[in-house]
Design a protein around this motif. Structure first.
Motif, PDB file in Angstrom:
ATOM      1  N   UNK A  36       0.837  -1.214   0.000  1.00 13.09           N
ATOM      2  CA  UNK A  36       0.000   0.000   0.000  1.00 13.09           C
ATOM      3  C   UNK A  36       0.871   1.264   0.000  1.00 13.09           C
ATOM      4  N   UNK A  37       1.907   1.268   0.817  1.00 16.03           N
ATOM      5  CA  UNK A  37       2.805   2.431   0.897  1.00 16.03           C
ATOM      6  C   UNK A  37       3.508   2.668  -0.444  1.00 16.03           C
ATOM      7  N   UNK A  38       3.894   1.582  -1.083  1.00 15.24           N
ATOM      8  CA  UNK A  38       4.587   1.688  -2.373  1.00 15.24           C
ATOM      9  C   UNK A  38       3.628   2.209  -3.446  1.00 15.24           C
ATOM     10  N   UNK A  39       2.402   1.697  -3.425  1.00 14.27           N
ATOM     11  CA  UNK A  39       1.392   2.142  -4.397  1.00 14.27           C
ATOM     12  C   UNK A  39       1.166   3.635  -4.263  1.00 14.27           C
ATOM     13  N   UNK A  40       1.026   4.059  -3.026  1.00 11.17           N
ATOM     14  CA  UNK A  40       0.743   5.470  -2.759  1.00 11.17           C
ATOM     15  C   UNK A  40       1.895   6.348  -3.265  1.00 11.17           C
ATOM     16  N   UNK A  41       3.112   5.909  -3.008  1.00 15.60           N
ATOM     17  CA  UNK A  41       4.278   6.683  -3.471  1.00 15.60           C
ATOM     18  C   UNK A  41       4.348   6.685  -4.992  1.00 15.60           C
ATOM     19  N   UNK A  42       4.033   5.546  -5.595  1.00  9.68           N
ATOM     20  CA  UNK A  42       4.161   5.418  -7.050  1.00  9.68           C
ATOM     21  C   UNK A  42       3.181   6.323  -7.789  1.00  9.68           C
ATOM     22  N   UNK A  43       2.049   6.551  -7.180  1.00  7.52           N
ATOM     23  CA  UNK A  43       1.015   7.369  -7.834  1.00  7.52           C
ATOM     24  C   UNK A  43       1.445   8.822  -8.036  1.00  7.52           C
ATOM     25  N   UNK A  44       2.446   9.266  -7.252  1.00 11.24           N
ATOM     26  CA  UNK A  44       2.862  10.662  -7.385  1.00 11.24           C
ATOM     27  C   UNK A  44       4.183  10.775  -8.142  1.00 11.24           C
ATOM     28  N   UNK A  45       4.430   9.848  -9.038  1.00  8.94           N
ATOM     29  CA  UNK A  45       5.643   9.724  -9.877  1.00  8.94           C
ATOM     30  C   UNK A  45       6.722   8.919  -9.162  1.00  8.94           C
ATOM     31  N   UNK A  46       7.545   8.256  -9.960  1.00 14.76           N
ATOM     32  CA  UNK A  46       8.546   7.350  -9.407  1.00 14.76           C
ATOM     33  C   UNK A  46       9.815   8.062  -8.955  1.00 14.76           C
ATOM     34  N   UNK A  47      10.090   9.199  -9.547  1.00 16.43           N
ATOM     35  CA  UNK A  47      11.377   9.828  -9.257  1.00 16.43           C
ATOM     36  C   UNK A  47      11.362  11.291  -9.684  1.00 16.43           C
ATOM     37  N   UNK A  48      12.044  12.125  -8.898  1.00 19.28           N
ATOM     38  CA  UNK A  48      12.073  13.555  -9.220  1.00 19.28           C
ATOM     39  C   UNK A  48      13.486  14.076  -9.464  1.00 19.28           C
ATOM     40  N   UNK A  49      14.489  13.421  -8.908  1.00 19.66           N
ATOM     41  CA  UNK A  49      15.844  13.981  -8.969  1.00 19.66           C
ATOM     42  C   UNK A  49      15.940  15.259  -8.170  1.00 19.66           C
ATOM     43  N   UNK A  50      15.075  15.381  -7.175  1.00 17.76           N
ATOM     44  CA  UNK A  50      15.072  16.515  -6.241  1.00 17.76           C
ATOM     45  C   UNK A  50      14.700  15.934  -4.882  1.00 17.76           C
TER      46      UNK A  50
END
Ligand code: PLP
Length: 449
Positions: A90-104
């Motif tokens: 669930x935690x991973x799904x939630x994080x994934x929904x807001x993009x996988x990576x920002x480089x920030x």
């Protein structure tokens, strides 16, 4: 095609006899060297076909033939709260929904850093990377940058990932260490020029450490070791070994690095350093800290960590370092562990059900077996030494017996490490019943002559 029922039945039978694992392995070998993306997965030591995993849940996984196994490797340690733990997913799904990576930077990175520093008090600052290899490689560079020295000491049978400087084993005469030609790289592609900066000593040998520090103490940048060694099966430090390393490093200004990629959050909440009460200068982490995602970390004394870019002259970087999805998996895994005060006691008790069960089974079958166990980690040796304390003793184990045992267990649905020189891992999802069943199976296999 419209085949007759008889032909359909024949096809079905052929499909059953041709393992999908075999078919996938054939196919994999065409485009992937050896068919695998990490060598030990290839079953080279034991022979046979690696199992291709299709899914996993709790302590079990299923292979391409839909056969179920109890998993005693757990991705080589990371899956300590069980495969596909719903809260981690669930935690991973939630994080994934807001993009996988920002480089920030993100807040998740701070949260994981804070959690690590709180659980391992020797770590005042920590940097996230994407694998254990990266963590040890960076820790070495940092130690060399901090001390202005080149020499590294490692121990025979310890694995620290595949950075060039660490792929070295000693030649025979350990006291001839000053002679660089005695050190041979254990991998092709590693320059002899680099290897001469790595000295290799036998694990648990206090005299060898004192000797090398006496001769070359002012040239030693760092000593790196697994404070509980899990890459030559499972070996624990003898009393005085870690104490000696701590004292010598302090006296000679060398950086003591505990590689806790495997033992961190595995043997105890505070890692091996929590158990032994000795503070290293730097610690490397991986495996559990990423909860199954590609994560590593290295941290330690502020004075050393501040030598890292952007503060200091030692360069270290990563496009995907501190990846938000990976941070979410690691954080949730650590949260679940911390939420249960007796987590490690229970894990340790269950692991002991297994090691004691195996010992009992071997005894009954008249087979020499020695086991080691710390927290959720275990090792077993077909060896008649009552205690196994170093690489040379590990190497005297009966590998033929191991292969028979491994394949017998695999056939019966128990997935052990496909090598006599790797540790095994239990998760919180393994029930006592799972482990009792496992030892029952082991008894049957060991009794087959
Ligand atoms: C697994 C391991 C590593 C390497 O970590 P990777 O993520 O495979 O690069 C380093 N040190 C120890 C002690 C390990 O067990």
């Amino acid at each position: 095609f419209n085949y007759s029922p008889a032909i359909n039945k024949a096809i079905k039978e052929i499909e059953i006899t041709v393992s999908q694992n075999d078919a996938l392995f054939e196919r994999a070998q065409k485009t992937i060297p050896g068919g695998v993306n990490s060598p030990v997965r290839a079953f080279r030591q034991v022979g046979g076909t690696p199992r291709f995993v299709t899914r996993a849940q709790g302590p079990y996984f299923w292979d391409a033939d839909n056969k179920q196994y109890i998993d005693l490797i757990m991705s080589w340690g990371p899956m300590i709260v069980g495969h596909a733990n719903p809260e981690v997913v669930e935690a991973v799904k939630k994080a994934a929904e807001t993009s996988f990576s920002y480089g920030a930077p993100t807040e998740g990175e701070i949260e994981l850093a804070e959690r690590i520093c709180q659980l391992m008090p020797s770590i005042e600052q920590v940097r996230m990377v994407s694998s254990g290899t990266e963590a040890t490689m960076s820790a070495l560079r940092l130690a060399r940058g901090y001390t202005g020295r080149d020499l590294i000491i490692k121990f025979e049978g310890c694995y620290h990932g595949h950075a060039d400087s660490l792929l070295v084993k000693a030649g025979s005469g350990l006291l001839t260490f000053a002679d660089s030609t005695q050190n041979a790289p254990s991998s092709g592609g590693v320059p002899q020029d680099l290897v001469k900066h790595t000295l290799v000593l036998p694990y648990n040998d206090v005299a060898a450490i004192e000797e090398v520090f006496k001769k070359q103490g002012d040239q030693i940048a760092a000593v790196i070791l697994e404070p509980i060694a899990g890459n030559m099966n499972l070996i624990t430090p003898v009393p005085g070994f870690l104490e000696c390393l701590r004292a010598q490093c302090t006296q000679h200004g060398a950086v003591l690095i505990f590689d806790e990629v495997m033992t961190g959050f595995r043997v105890a909440l505070g890692g091996a350093q929590g158990l032994c009460g000795i503070k290293p200068d730097l610690t490397t982490l991986g495996k559990i800290v990423g909860g199954g995602m590609p994560v590593g970390a290295f941290g330690g004394k502020r004075a050393i960590m501040e030598k890292l870019a952007p503060l200091g002259p030692v360069y270290q970087a990563g496009t995907l370092s501190g990846n938000p999805v990976a941070m979410a998996a690691g954080l949730k895994t650590l949260e679940l562990i911390c939420a249960q005060p007796d987590f490690y006691k229970q894990l340790s008790d269950r692991t002991r059900v297994l090691t004691e069960g195996l010992t009992h089974a071997a005894h009954k079958a008249g087979i020499a077996l020695t086991t080691n166990q710390v927290g959720g980690m275990f090792g077993y040796f077909f060896n008649d030494e009552p205690t196994i304390t170093n690489y040379a003793e590990v190497m005297r184990s009966d590998t033929t017996r191991f292969k028979q045992f491994f394949h017998g267990m695999l056939q019966a649905g128990v997935y052990l490490a496909p090598s006599a020189f790797e540790a095994g891992f239990i998760s919180a999802a393994h029930s006592e019943e799972d482990l009792a069943n496992t030892t029952e199976i082991a008894e049957k296999i060991l009794n087959k002559k």
